[in-house]
Scaffold this motif. Sequence first.
Motif, PDB file in Angstrom:
ATOM      1  N   PRO A  24       0.806  -1.228   0.000  1.00  0.00           N
ATOM      2  CA  PRO A  24       0.000   0.000   0.000  1.00  0.00           C
ATOM      3  C   PRO A  24       0.837   1.275   0.000  1.00  0.00           C
ATOM      4  O   PRO A  24       0.293   2.370  -0.149  1.00  0.00           O
ATOM      5  CB  PRO A  24      -0.808  -0.119   1.296  1.00  0.00           C
ATOM      6  CG  PRO A  24       0.038  -0.954   2.187  1.00  0.00           C
ATOM      7  CD  PRO A  24       0.738  -1.933   1.297  1.00  0.00           C
ATOM      8  N   ASN A  25       2.151   1.120   0.158  1.00  0.00           N
ATOM      9  CA  ASN A  25       3.013   2.296   0.274  1.00  0.00           C
ATOM     10  C   ASN A  25       3.908   2.515  -0.933  1.00  0.00           C
ATOM     11  O   ASN A  25       4.720   3.445  -0.920  1.00  0.00           O
ATOM     12  CB  ASN A  25       3.884   2.182   1.528  1.00  0.00           C
ATOM     13  CG  ASN A  25       3.055   2.030   2.789  1.00  0.00           C
ATOM     14  OD1 ASN A  25       2.059   2.721   2.961  1.00  0.00           O
ATOM     15  ND2 ASN A  25       3.463   1.125   3.658  1.00  0.00           N
ATOM     16  N   ALA A  26       3.800   1.682  -1.950  1.00  0.00           N
ATOM     17  CA  ALA A  26       4.678   1.827  -3.109  1.00  0.00           C
ATOM     18  C   ALA A  26       3.976   1.302  -4.343  1.00  0.00           C
ATOM     19  O   ALA A  26       3.082   0.443  -4.261  1.00  0.00           O
ATOM     20  CB  ALA A  26       5.997   1.079  -2.885  1.00  0.00           C
ATOM     21  N   GLY A  27       4.377   1.812  -5.493  1.00  0.00           N
ATOM     22  CA  GLY A  27       3.888   1.312  -6.758  1.00  0.00           C
ATOM     23  C   GLY A  27       2.483   1.763  -7.100  1.00  0.00           C
ATOM     24  O   GLY A  27       1.966   2.773  -6.617  1.00  0.00           O
ATOM     25  N   PHE A  28       1.846   0.971  -7.955  1.00  0.00           N
ATOM     26  CA  PHE A  28       0.533   1.323  -8.493  1.00  0.00           C
ATOM     27  C   PHE A  28      -0.535   1.382  -7.402  1.00  0.00           C
ATOM     28  O   PHE A  28      -1.409   2.256  -7.414  1.00  0.00           O
ATOM     29  CB  PHE A  28       0.145   0.304  -9.567  1.00  0.00           C
ATOM     30  CG  PHE A  28      -1.214   0.523 -10.142  1.00  0.00           C
ATOM     31  CD1 PHE A  28      -1.464   1.595 -10.994  1.00  0.00           C
ATOM     32  CD2 PHE A  28      -2.257  -0.339  -9.842  1.00  0.00           C
ATOM     33  CE1 PHE A  28      -2.724   1.800 -11.530  1.00  0.00           C
ATOM     34  CE2 PHE A  28      -3.513  -0.140 -10.377  1.00  0.00           C
ATOM     35  CZ  PHE A  28      -3.747   0.933 -11.221  1.00  0.00           C
ATOM     36  N   VAL A  29      -0.465   0.439  -6.447  1.00  0.00           N
ATOM     37  CA  VAL A  29      -1.464   0.415  -5.378  1.00  0.00           C
ATOM     38  C   VAL A  29      -1.365   1.665  -4.515  1.00  0.00           C
ATOM     39  O   VAL A  29      -2.374   2.198  -4.050  1.00  0.00           O
ATOM     40  CB  VAL A  29      -1.304  -0.856  -4.530  1.00  0.00           C
ATOM     41  CG1 VAL A  29      -2.297  -0.871  -3.376  1.00  0.00           C
ATOM     42  CG2 VAL A  29      -1.491  -2.101  -5.402  1.00  0.00           C
ATOM     43  N   ALA A  30      -0.153   2.139  -4.298  1.00  0.00           N
ATOM     44  CA  ALA A  30       0.016   3.371  -3.519  1.00  0.00           C
ATOM     45  C   ALA A  30      -0.648   4.548  -4.218  1.00  0.00           C
ATOM     46  O   ALA A  30      -1.229   5.423  -3.562  1.00  0.00           O
ATOM     47  CB  ALA A  30       1.500   3.651  -3.292  1.00  0.00           C
ATOM     48  N   ALA A  31      -0.574   4.585  -5.544  1.00  0.00           N
ATOM     49  CA  ALA A  31      -1.239   5.659  -6.285  1.00  0.00           C
ATOM     50  C   ALA A  31      -2.746   5.591  -6.108  1.00  0.00           C
ATOM     51  O   ALA A  31      -3.423   6.619  -5.956  1.00  0.00           O
ATOM     52  CB  ALA A  31      -0.868   5.564  -7.758  1.00  0.00           C
ATOM     53  N   ILE A  32      -3.278   4.385  -6.099  1.00  0.00           N
ATOM     54  CA  ILE A  32      -4.722   4.225  -5.873  1.00  0.00           C
ATOM     55  C   ILE A  32      -5.094   4.681  -4.466  1.00  0.00           C
ATOM     56  O   ILE A  32      -6.129   5.329  -4.259  1.00  0.00           O
ATOM     57  CB  ILE A  32      -5.139   2.763  -6.116  1.00  0.00           C
ATOM     58  CG1 ILE A  32      -4.899   2.380  -7.573  1.00  0.00           C
ATOM     59  CG2 ILE A  32      -6.602   2.557  -5.737  1.00  0.00           C
ATOM     60  CD1 ILE A  32      -5.235   0.938  -7.886  1.00  0.00           C
ATOM     61  N   ASN A  33      -4.246   4.345  -3.485  1.00  0.00           N
ATOM     62  CA  ASN A  33      -4.512   4.784  -2.113  1.00  0.00           C
ATOM     63  C   ASN A  33      -4.465   6.299  -1.971  1.00  0.00           C
ATOM     64  O   ASN A  33      -5.119   6.869  -1.094  1.00  0.00           O
ATOM     65  CB  ASN A  33      -3.518   4.135  -1.149  1.00  0.00           C
ATOM     66  CG  ASN A  33      -3.912   2.716  -0.762  1.00  0.00           C
ATOM     67  OD1 ASN A  33      -5.069   2.325  -0.927  1.00  0.00           O
ATOM     68  ND2 ASN A  33      -2.963   1.957  -0.269  1.00  0.00           N
TER      69      ASN A  33
END
Length: 294
Positions: free
Chosen positions: A131-140
């Motif tokens: 949740p703190n890096a990459g594509f998922v972080a952008a969604i968060n």
Amino acid sequence: MLRHAAFTNIWLAAALVVPQLLLVFIFFYWPTGEALYWAFTLEQPFGGSNQWVGWLNFATVFKDPKYWNSVQVSIIFAAATTAIIISVSLSLALLVDRRLPGHQIYSFAYFIPYAMAAPAAGLAFRFIFSPNAGFVAAINNWFPNIWNPATDGFDAMVLVVLCQAWKSIGYNFVFFLAALQSIPRPLTEASAMDGAGAMRRMWDIQVPLVMPTLFFLLIINLTDSFVDSFGIIDITTHGGPARATDLMVYKIYFDGFKAQDYSLAAAESIVLMLLVIVLTFIQFRFVERRVHYA
């Protein structure tokens, strides 16, 4: 009168069979016997004499609400992973079986994940879905706290289910593709000439004819989900958060190697083995009735 070949060299036969029997005995029957012995005794953490306690370990297991939670979590995990694996691998096999351009490259690419070790797959998914890096972080950033497997039990279960499914799809894909390619081509070509579309041919011809393979893979995937998920769980979630992914196999490891309660872990392993046997019996008793072998 037919003459049957006879193998007269008994010593050669024994030399070929005995090593395999020794491997089965050492790595299956011996550990199973030790687990049965420990399950009915009180094994000391640092060695020493065992004390016979009968069914006490099993009573402790069945009275523990944490254990029933792990049973529930394991059933959900096994059902979800098996459903995803079967549906996705069969769909991919149907597409490749149509021999579209590049189908050989797809066949090789789909099988690659199965060659990856479970801890490596778990580590990859842990970083990909961080949740703190990459594509998922952008969604968060767009939708705060929409994804966080470290604190949300549902997200953690989704993570381990996707990882287990991704790793096993290649194995199932190979079996489904082999089953589809064994179907006589004139059968599907005749149905196409009669006006049956691709979806019609799939549901009326291809899927019914691969039902024996589907039944075999159903048993394999359910069993594998119960006993071969430790590496993914240990790397990704450690059974958390709040025991949301504390599968039965991981609880056995935690109670045996972390809490050093070997007798309790042995009883839990016996219960897991019996559960897998019962599930397999139910599948053969009720599900196999719907399978038609050509």
